[in-house]
Write a protein that holds these residues in place. Structure first.
Motif, mmCIF file in Angstrom:
data_model
loop_
_atom_site.group_PDB
_atom_site.id
_atom_site.type_symbol
_atom_site.label_atom_id
_atom_site.label_comp_id
_atom_site.label_asym_id
_atom_site.label_seq_id
_atom_site.Cartn_x
_atom_site.Cartn_y
_atom_site.Cartn_z
ATOM 1 N N GLY A 256 0.802 -1.216 0.000
ATOM 2 C CA GLY A 256 0.000 0.000 0.000
ATOM 3 C C GLY A 256 0.833 1.263 0.000
ATOM 4 O O GLY A 256 2.058 1.243 0.161
ATOM 5 N N LEU A 257 0.132 2.389 -0.175
ATOM 6 C CA LEU A 257 0.792 3.682 -0.344
ATOM 7 C C LEU A 257 0.675 4.588 0.879
ATOM 8 O O LEU A 257 1.061 5.757 0.812
ATOM 9 C CB LEU A 257 0.196 4.406 -1.568
ATOM 10 N N ALA A 258 0.130 4.081 1.966
ATOM 11 C CA ALA A 258 -0.037 4.937 3.141
ATOM 12 C C ALA A 258 1.322 5.372 3.681
ATOM 13 O O ALA A 258 2.290 4.607 3.646
ATOM 14 C CB ALA A 258 -0.808 4.194 4.232
ATOM 15 N N PRO A 259 1.426 6.604 4.172
ATOM 16 C CA PRO A 259 2.698 7.073 4.742
ATOM 17 C C PRO A 259 3.103 6.232 5.947
ATOM 18 O O PRO A 259 2.269 5.833 6.759
ATOM 19 C CB PRO A 259 2.388 8.514 5.166
ATOM 20 N N ALA A 260 4.396 5.954 6.062
ATOM 21 C CA ALA A 260 4.893 5.214 7.215
ATOM 22 C C ALA A 260 4.752 6.064 8.470
ATOM 23 O O ALA A 260 5.030 7.258 8.460
ATOM 24 C CB ALA A 260 6.356 4.824 7.001
ATOM 25 N N ASP A 261 4.300 5.460 9.565
ATOM 26 C CA ASP A 261 4.100 6.204 10.808
ATOM 27 C C ASP A 261 4.728 5.474 11.999
ATOM 28 O O ASP A 261 4.238 5.534 13.111
ATOM 29 C CB ASP A 261 2.619 6.461 11.059
ATOM 30 N N LEU A 262 5.843 4.783 11.730
ATOM 31 C CA LEU A 262 6.479 3.951 12.751
ATOM 32 C C LEU A 262 7.847 4.500 13.106
ATOM 33 O O LEU A 262 8.599 4.947 12.229
ATOM 34 C CB LEU A 262 6.594 2.517 12.242
ATOM 35 N N LEU A 263 8.194 4.448 14.395
ATOM 36 C CA LEU A 263 9.497 4.874 14.885
ATOM 37 C C LEU A 263 10.008 3.827 15.876
ATOM 38 O O LEU A 263 9.227 3.272 16.662
ATOM 39 C CB LEU A 263 9.378 6.237 15.577
ATOM 40 N N THR B 112 3.356 13.256 -7.517
ATOM 41 C CA THR B 112 2.324 12.375 -6.963
ATOM 42 C C THR B 112 1.386 11.829 -8.034
ATOM 43 O O THR B 112 0.514 11.031 -7.733
ATOM 44 C CB THR B 112 1.524 13.121 -5.875
ATOM 45 N N LEU B 113 1.568 12.268 -9.285
ATOM 46 C CA LEU B 113 0.710 11.804 -10.380
ATOM 47 C C LEU B 113 1.149 10.430 -10.862
ATOM 48 O O LEU B 113 2.349 10.136 -10.957
ATOM 49 C CB LEU B 113 0.759 12.782 -11.550
ATOM 50 N N THR B 114 0.201 9.589 -11.200
ATOM 51 C CA THR B 114 0.488 8.342 -11.903
ATOM 52 C C THR B 114 0.775 8.679 -13.367
ATOM 53 O O THR B 114 0.539 9.806 -13.818
ATOM 54 C CB THR B 114 -0.710 7.395 -11.838
ATOM 55 N N PRO B 115 1.265 7.737 -14.152
ATOM 56 C CA PRO B 115 1.442 8.034 -15.590
ATOM 57 C C PRO B 115 0.145 8.487 -16.252
ATOM 58 O O PRO B 115 0.161 9.408 -17.084
ATOM 59 C CB PRO B 115 1.941 6.697 -16.151
ATOM 60 N N SER B 116 -0.995 7.869 -15.910
ATOM 61 C CA SER B 116 -2.271 8.334 -16.463
ATOM 62 C C SER B 116 -2.571 9.748 -15.996
ATOM 63 O O SER B 116 -3.095 10.579 -16.750
ATOM 64 C CB SER B 116 -3.407 7.395 -16.038
ATOM 65 N N GLN C 153 -2.917 8.506 -1.138
ATOM 66 C CA GLN C 153 -2.393 8.539 0.228
ATOM 67 C C GLN C 153 -1.404 9.676 0.444
ATOM 68 O O GLN C 153 -0.823 9.796 1.529
ATOM 69 C CB GLN C 153 -1.702 7.202 0.550
ATOM 70 N N ASP C 154 -1.194 10.521 -0.555
ATOM 71 C CA ASP C 154 -0.260 11.639 -0.418
ATOM 72 C C ASP C 154 -0.731 12.558 0.710
ATOM 73 O O ASP C 154 -1.807 13.155 0.629
ATOM 74 C CB ASP C 154 -0.201 12.414 -1.747
ATOM 75 N N LEU D 58 3.127 7.681 -3.612
ATOM 76 C CA LEU D 58 3.467 7.424 -5.006
ATOM 77 C C LEU D 58 4.668 8.236 -5.460
ATOM 78 O O LEU D 58 5.510 7.770 -6.218
ATOM 79 C CB LEU D 58 2.248 7.750 -5.881
ATOM 80 N N ALA D 59 4.762 9.486 -4.991
ATOM 81 C CA ALA D 59 5.867 10.357 -5.400
ATOM 82 C C ALA D 59 7.207 9.828 -4.929
ATOM 83 O O ALA D 59 8.247 10.185 -5.483
ATOM 84 C CB ALA D 59 5.651 11.767 -4.860
ATOM 85 N N GLY D 60 7.217 8.973 -3.918
ATOM 86 C CA GLY D 60 8.465 8.437 -3.400
ATOM 87 C C GLY D 60 8.894 7.138 -4.054
ATOM 88 O O GLY D 60 9.887 6.552 -3.638
ATOM 89 N N LEU D 61 8.173 6.694 -5.075
ATOM 90 C CA LEU D 61 8.475 5.416 -5.722
ATOM 91 C C LEU D 61 9.274 5.621 -7.003
ATOM 92 O O LEU D 61 9.248 6.698 -7.614
ATOM 93 C CB LEU D 61 7.188 4.666 -6.046
ATOM 94 N N ALA D 62 9.950 4.562 -7.429
ATOM 95 C CA ALA D 62 10.647 4.573 -8.711
ATOM 96 C C ALA D 62 9.643 4.763 -9.841
ATOM 97 O O ALA D 62 8.474 4.395 -9.723
ATOM 98 C CB ALA D 62 11.412 3.257 -8.897
ATOM 99 N N ARG D 63 10.113 5.327 -10.952
ATOM 100 C CA ARG D 63 9.207 5.627 -12.056
ATOM 101 C C ARG D 63 8.506 4.372 -12.564
ATOM 102 O O ARG D 63 7.311 4.400 -12.866
ATOM 103 C CB ARG D 63 9.970 6.304 -13.199
#
Length: 817
Positions: free
Chosen positions: A264-271, A779-783, A704-705, A320-325
């Protein structure tokens, strides 16, 4: 790019109690992978670290208004810390969080030293216990042994048996199983299932591109194959217990969130808090390289908000913005999320290294998600419906959208509503055996057009979503009552529209009101009973409720019945003549339907005949203007906008209008003084309606951005979807003012034309700026990138046009013209 990222609110904490272990598992990421920091840390956490950690967590929870924090006591092996130190941790956390927020406290252990004394302590502080177990004895002994090679299996099973005793069962949190593809998946599943766990979590073994996972010959996706054999067995047995990996895939495929950080794309919230009080990122990063989880922060010198500013943690908040293209272009990215962050680590040929890569398990994740998706019949972008053809999506991206494009959106919304009704039947068993549902299924066979029209009523989806939330929230009686009433109203209304012979009991609204969606209201008065018997025939319908009897005849021609006694209030509806080559537009005024009071709308009170006539005249004039000056919007609006709901006017005279995300086919507005304003409100709000329907079908951006973006037309920062909606809607606003400037100039109305030009350039600047921010957001997908590029291509010729006039005006001023 004007983007603001708020510090992440940590909700999950791993508190290291002991930095050594009594087992020597050869797949352990703490001791057997790249990181060696455990060698330099104290074996047992001190009470000072525990107290300071508890205070920092409470400080953070208070600052962010958290309702619950989740803390896992971990290691190494946390039970080696001993009963006294474990108790100290529980006392410190409960003390610090008392009156601040709830505490979900857990411990994760290999179980080999779990005993009754420890379980008594866990009962005292409500500490739930998770156990690591890799399956049957053969599977578990493959990795989970003592340093001298002895098996740990018997002791782990004894721990699970302790937890399964009736008085301890409530503390049993579940089993964690690390996959080894050499183990028989059926044997592993059966062994775990035999222990009656409350939950099972299957984990991919930690690996990177530098240290890839074991891959036996014979399959390119051995981990997917292994998981799918387990999934088949688990699904075939009726899913007897939750499995976090599978439940996360099912949830994300249906548009929900993930239950694990590995999907999933939810932001990590763990420390993580180590035994010396240092703050670290997720333990799994120890797999990548020595020191990978380090942040440089600790609980004595730094707040948790300071730690949240660490670049490594921020990079895991970007979705999504943090993922490889290549990940962003993947059709299952919403479920996969790029996989676990640590599993993306790779060193390039030039010596550079990092996490901007697909997971080393990429093929396996794609395979298992795709196969689960196919197995549950999801063949579109998500569970809601089919994808739009690419050509129609491109057409809508320009800001316009003709009859074919909007018809496709409407048809998809019909399918969404049908699926919502199916979910209602699943959630409300009484509905399946009701007369109303039987009539609905009959209408689907005998009069599908009338049923489809009823299902497309704009307020059906908001109603269904409300009922489902009640059902899923445990308010079963409320949900059942609302579901039975709503479906009865829908079925009766569709039967009246179809003119088929039918009889049905329909619950009445307050004050004896019978609602027939899309047709009108019948006011039976205070003498009526709580329900009414509606009898339909080809000539109209009869209603009996207690001592009240009423007949409504259907005139010919015309879809709406009339009523001589004034009890029947049909929905006002007009077929508006068009100018030019446009076709007439049929639109209704939803000014009485009780469901029109959506959460975000302040609906006006029903008007009298004079108000209704005023709306009809204004809509006619506005429609003529849209056809004449905005032909690119006319056909789509005619095809998709079926109703307008009057809203309360603003006390200060400002224009009031609205669109609701779940209400396709309707917009709300307070009747403005001029038809030009109504035309602008209609095209502007219908843009929101169209784009919301597109969002149901296509993932254009990372949902999830968590970031907030500056919208030039508002003082507050907006979520990305809000920026997207605003920019798309304002394309129509810009084109409206451009067209008005041209028309007013042709008519010689210079002052009004200059005002229109000022509005055009103002909204053009706002819209163009927002589009540029969106294009650079990451944060945009290719579409989504293609969609936003088409939006940009629409407005940039206008930017050049405005720039040319500004340049010409400047030359004229310099020359004294």
């Amino acid at each position: 790019m004007d983007i603001e990222t708020a510090p992440v609110a940590f909700r999950q904490f791993v508190l290291k109690m002991h930095s050594r272990c009594d087992l020597a598992c050869d797949h352990c990421y703490v001791y057997e992978h790249a990181d060696t920091s455990w060698q330099r840390r104290p074996m047992v956490v001190s009470e000072d670290v525990l107290e300071r950690t508890a205070d920092r967590i409470a400080e953070h929870a208070r600052a962010h208004g958290l309702e619950t924090v989740h803390v896992v006591l971990h290691g190494g092996e946390p039970l080696l810390a001993g009963r006294t130190r474990l108790r100290a941790a529980a006392v410190a956390l409960n003390r610090a969080l008392d009156g601040v927020c709830a505490l979900d406290l857990r411990i994760h252990t290999n179980g080999v030293t779990l005993n009754e004394s420890l379980l008594d302590l866990f009962h005292q502080f409500d500490i739930h216990v998770g156990i690591s177990l890799d399956g049957d004895k053969t599977a578990n002994d493959l990795h989970r042994r003592y340093a001298d090679g002895r098996s740990s299996y018997a002791r782990v099973i004894r721990a699970v048996e302790l937890l399964n005793q009736p008085r301890h069962r409530r503390l049993f949190a579940g089993l964690l199983c690390t996959i080894d593809v050499r183990n028989d998946p059926a044997a592993v599943y059966d062994a775990l299932a035999a222990l009656h766990p409350p939950r099972v979590d299957f984990l991919l073994p930690h690996a990177t591109w530098e240290e890839p996972p074991l891959r036996p010959e014979g399959s390119e996706t051995p981990y997917a194959d292994w998981l799918m054999r387990v999934h088949s067995r688990w699904d075939g047995e009726g899913r007897p217990f939750p499995v976090r990996f599978f439940d996360s895939v099912h949830s994300t495929l249906a548009g929900g969130g993930s239950l694990t950080e590995s999907l999933g794309l939810a932001p990590a919230d763990l420390l993580v808090v180590e035994t010396d009080g240092t703050l670290e990122q997720a333990d799994s990063l120890k797999t990548a390289y020595d020191g990978a989880p380090a942040t440089g922060y600790d609980v004595f010198r730094h707040s948790l908000d300071e730690a949240a500013e660490h670049p490594g943690l921020i990079s895991r908040q970007l979705g999504l913005a943090g993922l490889a293209r290549e990940c962003r272009a993947c059709p299952v990215v919403r479920s996969c999320g790029g996989g676990l962050y640590a599993h993306r680590y790779r060193t390039e040929a030039d010596g550079t290294a990092g996490f901007d890569h697909p997971s080393v398990y990429c093929q396996d994740l794609f395979s298992v998600i795709h196969r689960i998706k196919e197995g549950i019949g999801m063949n579109g972008a998500d569970a809601d419906g089919p994808l739009l053809p690419e050509a129609l999506l491109d057409e809508l991206a320009t800001g316009h959208g003709g009859a074919a494009a909007v018809t496709a959106l409407r048809d998809a919304q019909l399918e969404v509503n049908r699926q919502l009704l199916d979910r209602l039947v699943d959630r409300v068993p009484e509905l399946d055996v009701s007369d109303a549902w039987q009539l609905t299924t009959r209408l689907d066979r005998e009069a599908p057009g009338a049923l489809d029209q009823a299902l497309l009523h704009p307020y059906l989806r908001p109603w269904a979503v409300r009922v489902l939330r009640a059902a899923e929230g445990g308010r079963t009686d409320e949900a059942a009552s609302d579901a039975l009433a709503g479906v009865a109203e829908l079925a009766a209304g569709a039967a009246v529209s179809a003119g088929i012979d039918a009889t049905l009991e329909v619950p009445l609204r307050d004050h004896g009101v019978l609602r027939l969606p899309g047709l009108g209201l019948l006011r039976l008065g205070g003498e009526a009973a709580p329900t009414a018997t509606v009898t339909v025939d080809k000539q109209g319908f009869t209603v009996e409720s207690g001592p009240v009897w009423h007949r409504v005849e259907r005139p010919a021609p015309g879809p709406a019945p009339t009523d001589a006694e004034g009890r029947w209030e049909p929905r006002p509806q007009w077929t508006l003549a068009a100018s030019g080559d446009a076709l007439p537009w049929t639109v209704a005024l939803e000014d009485r339907d009780p469901e029109r009071a959506l959460d975000c709308w302040q609906a006006a009170e029903p008007g009298d005949a004079r108000d209704t006539a005023g709306w009809g005249e204004a809509l006619q004039a506005a429609w003529e203007l849209v056809c004449r000056e905005l032909p690119g919007y006319a056909e789509g609006l005619r095809q998709g906008l079926t109703a307008v709901t009057p809203l309360r006017p603003s006390p200060d005279g400002r224009a009031v209008s609205a669109a609701a995300r779940d209400a396709f086919g309707v917009v709300g507005a307070a009747l403005p003084p001029a038809p030009e304003q109504l035309a602008l409100l209609l095209v502007h709000e219908f843009q929101h309606v169209k784009l919301g329907a597109v969002f149901d079908l296509h993932d254009l951006f990372d949902r999830q951005d968590p970031r907030r973006y500056r919208a030039p037309w508002r003082p507050d920062l907006r979520p990305f979807e809000g920026l997207f909606q605003g920019a798309y809607a304002h394309i129509a606003v810009v084109e409206f003012w451009r067209a008005r400037h041209r028309s007013l100039s042709d008519e010689g109305r210079t002052e009004q034309a200059e005002h229109a030009w000022e509005q055009f350039t103002t909204w053009l600047g706002h819209t163009h700026e927002a589009i540029l921010v969106m294009a650079g957001s990451g944060t945009l997908t290719p579409s989504g990138e293609r969609f936003v590029a088409a939006m940009r291509a629409t407005v940039e010729p206008w930017v050049r046009e405005a720039g040319s006039r500004s340049a010409a005006d400047a030359v004229a001023r310099r020359s004294g013209g």
